[in-house]
Design a protein around this motif. Structure first.
Motif, PDB file in Angstrom:
ATOM      1  N   ASP A 157       0.844  -1.188   0.000  1.00 25.38           N
ATOM      2  CA  ASP A 157       0.000   0.000   0.000  1.00 25.38           C
ATOM      3  C   ASP A 157       0.885   1.245   0.000  1.00 25.38           C
ATOM      4  O   ASP A 157       2.117   1.165   0.007  1.00 25.38           O
ATOM      5  CB  ASP A 157      -0.942   0.000   1.207  1.00 25.38           C
ATOM      6  CG  ASP A 157      -0.222  -0.199   2.532  1.00 25.38           C
ATOM      7  OD1 ASP A 157       0.880   0.380   2.710  1.00 25.38           O
ATOM      8  OD2 ASP A 157      -0.737  -0.924   3.400  1.00 25.38           O
ATOM      9  N   ARG A 158       0.235   2.405  -0.002  1.00 22.87           N
ATOM     10  CA  ARG A 158       0.945   3.676  -0.102  1.00 22.87           C
ATOM     11  C   ARG A 158       1.901   3.890   1.062  1.00 22.87           C
ATOM     12  O   ARG A 158       3.053   4.312   0.874  1.00 22.87           O
ATOM     13  CB  ARG A 158      -0.079   4.808  -0.159  1.00 22.87           C
ATOM     14  CG  ARG A 158       0.493   6.184  -0.466  1.00 22.87           C
ATOM     15  CD  ARG A 158      -0.632   7.219  -0.421  1.00 22.87           C
ATOM     16  NE  ARG A 158      -0.248   8.486  -1.027  1.00 22.87           N
ATOM     17  CZ  ARG A 158       0.380   9.464  -0.394  1.00 22.87           C
ATOM     18  NH1 ARG A 158       0.724   9.308   0.879  1.00 22.87           N
ATOM     19  NH2 ARG A 158       0.666  10.594  -1.019  1.00 22.87           N
ATOM     20  N   GLY A 189       5.062   8.718  -1.751  1.00 29.98           N
ATOM     21  CA  GLY A 189       3.605   8.722  -1.741  1.00 29.98           C
ATOM     22  C   GLY A 189       3.042   9.353  -2.999  1.00 29.98           C
ATOM     23  O   GLY A 189       2.065   8.859  -3.587  1.00 29.98           O
ATOM     24  N   GLN A 190       3.662  10.436  -3.436  1.00 29.05           N
ATOM     25  CA  GLN A 190       3.222  11.107  -4.657  1.00 29.05           C
ATOM     26  C   GLN A 190       3.412  10.194  -5.864  1.00 29.05           C
ATOM     27  O   GLN A 190       2.537  10.114  -6.740  1.00 29.05           O
ATOM     28  CB  GLN A 190       4.008  12.406  -4.844  1.00 29.05           C
ATOM     29  CG  GLN A 190       3.515  13.292  -5.977  1.00 29.05           C
ATOM     30  CD  GLN A 190       4.316  14.587  -6.084  1.00 29.05           C
ATOM     31  OE1 GLN A 190       5.162  14.893  -5.232  1.00 29.05           O
ATOM     32  NE2 GLN A 190       4.065  15.350  -7.131  1.00 29.05           N
ATOM     33  N   TYR A 192       3.468   6.936  -5.829  1.00 28.32           N
ATOM     34  CA  TYR A 192       2.481   5.845  -5.713  1.00 28.32           C
ATOM     35  C   TYR A 192       1.123   6.304  -6.233  1.00 28.32           C
ATOM     36  O   TYR A 192       0.437   5.562  -6.945  1.00 28.32           O
ATOM     37  CB  TYR A 192       2.384   5.411  -4.253  1.00 28.32           C
ATOM     38  CG  TYR A 192       1.557   4.156  -4.026  1.00 28.32           C
ATOM     39  CD1 TYR A 192       2.177   2.909  -3.979  1.00 28.32           C
ATOM     40  CD2 TYR A 192       0.177   4.220  -3.851  1.00 28.32           C
ATOM     41  CE1 TYR A 192       1.434   1.752  -3.763  1.00 28.32           C
ATOM     42  CE2 TYR A 192      -0.565   3.078  -3.642  1.00 28.32           C
ATOM     43  CZ  TYR A 192       0.069   1.848  -3.597  1.00 28.32           C
ATOM     44  OH  TYR A 192      -0.677   0.702  -3.397  1.00 28.32           O
ATOM     45  N   ASP A 193       0.746   7.524  -5.891  1.00 27.77           N
ATOM     46  CA  ASP A 193      -0.542   8.052  -6.343  1.00 27.77           C
ATOM     47  C   ASP A 193      -0.573   8.266  -7.853  1.00 27.77           C
ATOM     48  O   ASP A 193      -1.615   8.063  -8.498  1.00 27.77           O
ATOM     49  CB  ASP A 193      -0.843   9.379  -5.640  1.00 27.77           C
ATOM     50  CG  ASP A 193      -1.078   9.220  -4.150  1.00 27.77           C
ATOM     51  OD1 ASP A 193      -1.374   8.081  -3.709  1.00 27.77           O
ATOM     52  OD2 ASP A 193      -0.946  10.227  -3.422  1.00 27.77           O
ATOM     53  N   ARG A 194       0.554   8.697  -8.425  1.00 28.63           N
ATOM     54  CA  ARG A 194       0.603   8.955  -9.869  1.00 28.63           C
ATOM     55  C   ARG A 194       0.554   7.642 -10.647  1.00 28.63           C
ATOM     56  O   ARG A 194      -0.139   7.534 -11.656  1.00 28.63           O
ATOM     57  CB  ARG A 194       1.881   9.716 -10.243  1.00 28.63           C
ATOM     58  CG  ARG A 194       1.965  11.129  -9.714  1.00 28.63           C
ATOM     59  CD  ARG A 194       3.282  11.784 -10.110  1.00 28.63           C
ATOM     60  NE  ARG A 194       3.163  12.520 -11.373  1.00 28.63           N
ATOM     61  CZ  ARG A 194       3.862  12.258 -12.459  1.00 28.63           C
ATOM     62  NH1 ARG A 194       4.747  11.268 -12.458  1.00 28.63           N
ATOM     63  NH2 ARG A 194       3.687  12.980 -13.560  1.00 28.63           N
TER      64      ARG A 194
END
Length: 284
Positions: A157-158, A189-190, A192-194
């Protein structure tokens, strides 16, 4: 603002810093690394020195096209693409930008892409800066510790991705400089979101291996070249930078004690000064 454009049959995501009238400077990131790994602060410093800076996501990372249909490359099977394709992607992006030629700055795998571009498309390169890179996958093998941390278990996960990033950079980062754990977590985290695509990273790795050694071809490169490398890099040891500088006629090698496989904020002024000195010497 992130833009996505069609280039070389794929979509490439990019953004820019500085006025379009500035010297064209293209930043090429490394294995599995998204454009955000070129810190905005570093990009702004380069822009302040008269560059029009563009950073972008290579194929299979970030917001650019991913080759999901190819899955994870298996040993003994052809790579879905090579560094030649990544270099051609970069040239196609330059076409979209309206750049007939550009100053190239590549880090790690990005340095390999920049070298390949200089070999394949010499007229499109004004200057070449190769950072913490090498001439081929067998020239500068990583330390056992670096290999182990890079081959670690995939995050679930993130939050796990952010903590694993701290672990990874604590091993391959710069021992001579303080590790900015909060910044690493934020970037991880950024990223991972992208886009979270471990198979895409594996495909990029297959491209590096399939592309072999560039030493012989680099002997024909005639663009002004700068090679920057950390003396304490465990992922691509300094011998990789030394081999790059030795392969390219007239290349200037600058090494930094205490620097590992990252771009320490404390060294940004020196990086910018060296790159600017190089680009200042050439008129587009």
């Amino acid at each position: 603002m992130i833009k996505r454009v069609a280039a070389n049959g794929i979509d490439i995501a990019y953004d820019s810093f500085g006025p379009p009238s500035g010297r064209p400077l293209l930043l090429i990131m490394g294995l599995g690394a998204q454009l955000i790994q070129w810190d905005e602060g570093l990009c702004e410093l380069l822009a302040e020195q008269g560059h029009h800076v563009v950073r972008f996501d290579n194929r299979d990372v970030g917001l650019s096209t991913h080759f999901h249909d190819h899955g994870v490359p298996e040993a003994g099977t052809p790579a879905p693409y090579t560094l030649n394709d990544l270099a051609d992607d970069t040239v196609a992006l330059m076409d979209v930008l309206g750049w007939t030629a550009a100053h190239l700055v590549g880090a790690s795998m990005g340095g390999m892409v920049a070298q390949t571009l200089a070999i394949r498309h010499p007229k499109r390169v004004l200057t070449l800066t190769s950072i913490m890179s090498t001439t081929g996958p067998s020239v500068a093998p990583p330390t056992e510790a670096a290999m182990a941390v890079m081959a670690g278990q995939l995050p679930e996960d993130r939050d796990t991705a952010a903590e694993q990033a701290v672990t990874t950079w604590s091993v391959i980062g710069s021992p001579g400089y303080e590790l900015d754990r909060d910044r690493i977590r934020q970037l991880a985290g950024q990223a991972y979101d992208r886009s979270f695509d471990p198979a895409g990273v594996a495909r990029q790795m297959a491209a590096i291996v399939a592309s072999g050694d560039r030493t012989e071809a680099l002997a024909h490169v005639r663009v002004p070249t700068l090679v920057l490398h950390g003396e304490d890099d465990p992922l691509i040891p300094v011998v990789g930078g030394q081999a790059t500088a030795a392969a390219i006629p007239g290349a200037r090698l600058v090494t930094y004690p205490g620097m590992g496989h990252d771009l320490p904020r404390e060294l940004w002024p020196e990086f910018v000064a060296e790159i600017t000195k190089l680009t200042d010497s050439i008129q587009a």
